[in-house]
Design an enzyme around this catalytic site. Structure first.
Site, short mmCIF file in Angstrom:
data_model
loop_
_atom_site.label_atom_id
_atom_site.label_comp_id
_atom_site.label_asym_id
_atom_site.label_seq_id
_atom_site.Cartn_x
_atom_site.Cartn_y
_atom_site.Cartn_z
N GLU A 1 0.82 -1.21 0.00
CA GLU A 1 0.00 0.00 0.00
C GLU A 1 0.86 1.26 0.00
O GLU A 1 0.31 2.36 0.01
CB GLU A 1 -0.93 0.03 1.22
CG GLU A 1 -1.82 -1.18 1.39
CD GLU A 1 -2.98 -1.21 0.42
OE1 GLU A 1 -3.16 -0.22 -0.32
OE2 GLU A 1 -3.69 -2.23 0.39
N HIS B 1 -4.13 1.99 8.36
CA HIS B 1 -5.22 1.17 7.84
C HIS B 1 -5.36 -0.07 8.72
O HIS B 1 -4.37 -0.71 9.07
CB HIS B 1 -4.94 0.77 6.39
CG HIS B 1 -5.81 -0.35 5.93
ND1 HIS B 1 -7.19 -0.29 5.95
CD2 HIS B 1 -5.51 -1.59 5.46
CE1 HIS B 1 -7.69 -1.42 5.51
NE2 HIS B 1 -6.69 -2.24 5.21
N HIS C 1 -8.49 -3.35 10.23
CA HIS C 1 -9.73 -4.09 9.95
C HIS C 1 -10.61 -4.22 11.21
O HIS C 1 -10.72 -5.31 11.77
CB HIS C 1 -9.38 -5.51 9.44
CG HIS C 1 -8.67 -5.57 8.12
ND1 HIS C 1 -8.25 -6.75 7.56
CD2 HIS C 1 -8.32 -4.59 7.25
CE1 HIS C 1 -7.66 -6.51 6.39
NE2 HIS C 1 -7.67 -5.20 6.18
N HIS D 1 -14.18 -4.05 4.06
CA HIS D 1 -12.73 -4.17 4.16
C HIS D 1 -12.16 -3.58 5.46
O HIS D 1 -11.55 -4.29 6.23
CB HIS D 1 -12.08 -3.51 2.92
CG HIS D 1 -10.58 -3.61 2.91
ND1 HIS D 1 -9.83 -3.26 1.82
CD2 HIS D 1 -9.69 -3.99 3.87
CE1 HIS D 1 -8.55 -3.44 2.09
NE2 HIS D 1 -8.44 -3.87 3.32
O1 2HA Z 1 -1.77 -4.69 4.28
O2 2HA Z 1 -4.84 -4.86 5.02
O3 2HA Z 1 -5.67 -4.11 2.66
C1 2HA Z 1 -2.76 -5.66 4.33
C2 2HA Z 1 -4.10 -5.06 4.10
C3 2HA Z 1 -4.44 -4.70 2.73
ZN ZN Z 2 -6.83 -4.16 4.56
#
Ligand code: 2HA
Ligand code: ZN
Length: 253
Positions: free
Chosen positions: A116, A147, A149, A219
């Site tokens: 990323e 980022h 989850h 996501h």
């Molecule tokens: O880096 O979460 O979306 C791993 C992730 C990609």
């Molecule tokens: Zn991710």
């Protein structure tokens, strides 16, 4: 080369490790989920400017605004629980080259950056432009791109009726008034795009002008700011509101 620590730099790296640990403990970081980049130029110190370049990675586009900026970057495939234990074993310190056409890996090891990184750099370029427009140093605006989850927020992203910036923001504000205090600008909604795709990066950058945080359909969350601990706190509060939403709806059905 091994990074040379000064007090401020050590604190930045410690904060990154701490947040990686929190995200693992929260269950937001299965396998290699999530990635982090932090502009550490202010803290790097003269002792690290002379580190020799271990590797040079060309960029597909130039980011001249970021020339000579230093970043901590999580490595491709790294796990948050491992970053928590040893952030320099699972991440790298890089510098954008003088022309903004490549990144130089400086410390500690030659690890591949998160896939990323190109999209994170486009985001950092936007923050740099914000700062330059205001006549301020490049890293003085937002420095952090994170980022992750978060389970309950991802669950909410499946509900058709919440799939807009207005709907998701109002639902979270209603569930937990704290959300409005820590994120008065709201949470941007980003419709599904392939993880790691150029389309996802483009959709995110469009929203970053007006929003600090966004929810990627099915996501996760992308958060930006100046302090990684503060960015974590906002995601934590958003996810708490999402959890309350789910409990309330479970009890009502
Ligand atoms: O880096 O979460 O979306 C791993 C992730 C990609
Ligand atoms: Zn991710």
């Amino acid at each position: 080369m091994i990074l040379r620590y000064n007090g401020q730099l050590q604190m930045q790296i410690n904060d990154i490790a701490q947040v990686a640990d929190y995200m693992w403990q929260k269950g937001w970081a299965e396998r290699n989920a999530g990635n982090i980049t932090v502009n550490i130029t202010e803290f790097i110190g003269d002792e690290n400017r002379s580190l020799s370049v271990i590797n040079r990675i060309p960029l597909f586009y130039a980011v001249p605004e970021l020339a000579d900026q230093y970043y901590y970057v999580t490595s491709a495939g790294s796990r948050m629980r491992d970053i928590a234990r040893n952030p320099m074993d699972q991440g790298i310190v890089t510098r954008v080259s003088a022309e903004g056409k490549s990144i130089e890996i400086l410390a500690d090891k030659n690890l591949p950056p998160t896939i990323e990184l190109p999209s994170h750099l486009l985001m950092h370029q936007m923050f740099a432009r914000e700062a330059i427009r205001e006549g301020k140093p490049v890293s003085s605006r937002r420095r952090v791109v994170l980022h992750t989850h978060p389970t309950e927020l991802i669950a909410l992203s499946h509900f058709k009726e919440l799939q807009s910036t207005k709907a998701i923001t109002e639902a979270l504000y209603r569930m937990h008034p704290e959300v409005k205090m820590c994120l008065p600008g709201g949470l941007a909604w980003v419709p599904y795009e392939m993880p790691g795709s150029v389309e996802l990066a483009k959709a995110s950058i469009k929203d970053l002008k007006d929003f600090r945080f966004m929810l990627w359909e099915r996501h996760g969350v992308l958060g930006t700011g100046t302090s990684i601990l503060e960015v974590f706190d906002v995601v934590d509060t958003l996810n708490k509101a999402a959890k309350i939403y789910l409990y309330v709806h479970l009890l009502h059905n």
